[in-house]
Scaffold this motif. Structure first.
Motif, mmCIF file in Angstrom:
data_model
loop_
_atom_site.group_PDB
_atom_site.id
_atom_site.type_symbol
_atom_site.label_atom_id
_atom_site.label_comp_id
_atom_site.label_asym_id
_atom_site.label_seq_id
_atom_site.Cartn_x
_atom_site.Cartn_y
_atom_site.Cartn_z
ATOM 1 N N ASN A 152 0.858 -1.174 0.000
ATOM 2 C CA ASN A 152 0.000 0.000 0.000
ATOM 3 C C ASN A 152 0.904 1.237 0.000
ATOM 4 O OD1 ASN A 152 -1.549 2.257 0.842
ATOM 5 N ND2 ASN A 152 -3.058 0.888 1.759
ATOM 6 N N SER A 153 0.871 2.009 -1.076
ATOM 7 C CA SER A 153 1.723 3.190 -1.215
ATOM 8 C C SER A 153 1.493 4.194 -0.090
ATOM 9 C CB SER A 153 1.473 3.881 -2.557
ATOM 10 O OG SER A 153 1.784 3.027 -3.616
ATOM 11 N N PHE A 154 0.232 4.402 0.275
ATOM 12 C CA PHE A 154 -0.083 5.375 1.312
ATOM 13 C C PHE A 154 0.486 4.957 2.671
ATOM 14 C CE2 PHE A 154 -3.433 5.987 -1.894
ATOM 15 C CZ PHE A 154 -3.151 7.307 -2.224
ATOM 16 N N GLU A 155 0.420 3.678 2.989
ATOM 17 C CA GLU A 155 1.000 3.196 4.241
ATOM 18 C C GLU A 155 2.511 3.375 4.241
ATOM 19 O OE1 GLU A 155 -0.142 -0.813 5.091
ATOM 20 O OE2 GLU A 155 -2.271 -0.327 5.149
ATOM 21 N N ASN A 156 3.151 3.087 3.119
ATOM 22 C CA ASN A 156 4.597 3.242 3.023
ATOM 23 C C ASN A 156 5.008 4.705 3.184
ATOM 24 O OD1 ASN A 156 5.013 0.513 2.662
ATOM 25 N ND2 ASN A 156 5.051 0.632 0.438
ATOM 26 N N ILE A 157 4.257 5.611 2.596
ATOM 27 C CA ILE A 157 4.549 7.044 2.721
ATOM 28 C C ILE A 157 4.374 7.488 4.165
ATOM 29 C CG2 ILE A 157 3.733 9.354 2.086
ATOM 30 C CD1 ILE A 157 3.155 8.147 -0.730
ATOM 31 N N GLN A 158 3.313 7.020 4.810
ATOM 32 C CA GLN A 158 3.093 7.375 6.216
ATOM 33 C C GLN A 158 4.242 6.878 7.096
ATOM 34 O OE1 GLN A 158 -0.839 5.756 6.845
ATOM 35 N NE2 GLN A 158 -1.772 7.788 6.730
ATOM 36 N N LYS A 159 4.706 5.665 6.860
ATOM 37 C CA LYS A 159 5.822 5.128 7.633
ATOM 38 C C LYS A 159 7.077 5.976 7.434
ATOM 39 C CE LYS A 159 4.248 0.334 7.531
ATOM 40 N NZ LYS A 159 4.493 -1.000 6.973
ATOM 41 N N LEU A 160 7.344 6.357 6.193
ATOM 42 C CA LEU A 160 8.516 7.189 5.910
ATOM 43 C C LEU A 160 8.416 8.547 6.594
ATOM 44 C CD1 LEU A 160 9.215 6.485 2.131
ATOM 45 C CD2 LEU A 160 10.720 5.983 4.060
ATOM 46 N N GLN A 161 7.228 9.120 6.609
ATOM 47 C CA GLN A 161 7.043 10.431 7.217
ATOM 48 C C GLN A 161 7.262 10.400 8.731
ATOM 49 O OE1 GLN A 161 3.124 11.370 5.745
ATOM 50 N NE2 GLN A 161 3.945 12.650 4.105
ATOM 51 N N LEU A 162 7.055 9.252 9.349
ATOM 52 C CA LEU A 162 7.223 9.130 10.792
ATOM 53 C C LEU A 162 8.680 8.914 11.210
ATOM 54 C CD1 LEU A 162 4.114 6.921 11.647
ATOM 55 C CD2 LEU A 162 4.398 9.387 12.038
ATOM 56 N N LEU A 163 9.545 8.560 10.255
ATOM 57 C CA LEU A 163 10.943 8.317 10.577
ATOM 58 C C LEU A 163 11.682 9.627 10.811
ATOM 59 C CD1 LEU A 163 12.062 5.636 7.944
ATOM 60 C CD2 LEU A 163 11.667 5.283 10.371
#
Length: 53
Positions: free
Chosen positions: A12-23
């Motif tokens: 899921n692209s949106f989940e991956n983007i959210q994970k990256l934003q939290l790093l």
């Protein structure tokens, strides 16, 4: 290209983007270092010029 790869893997692209934003940057740098720890990189720069004889 990344979106196509993610869809083939069922990600899921949106989940991956959210994970990256939290790093944090340090976490991101550590993650990248862990991915590349077993690889060696080299670079070559070529310039047009006369060949030595």
């Amino acid at each position: 290209m990344e979106c196509a790869e993610e869809s083939l893997d069922g990600e899921n692209s949106f989940e991956n983007i959210q994970k990256l934003q939290l790093l944090s940057f340090d976490d991101f740098a550590s993650y990248c270092a862990s991915l590349m720890k077993d690889y060696q990189f080299c670079a070559v720069r070529l310039e047009k010029g006369e060949a030595e004889q």
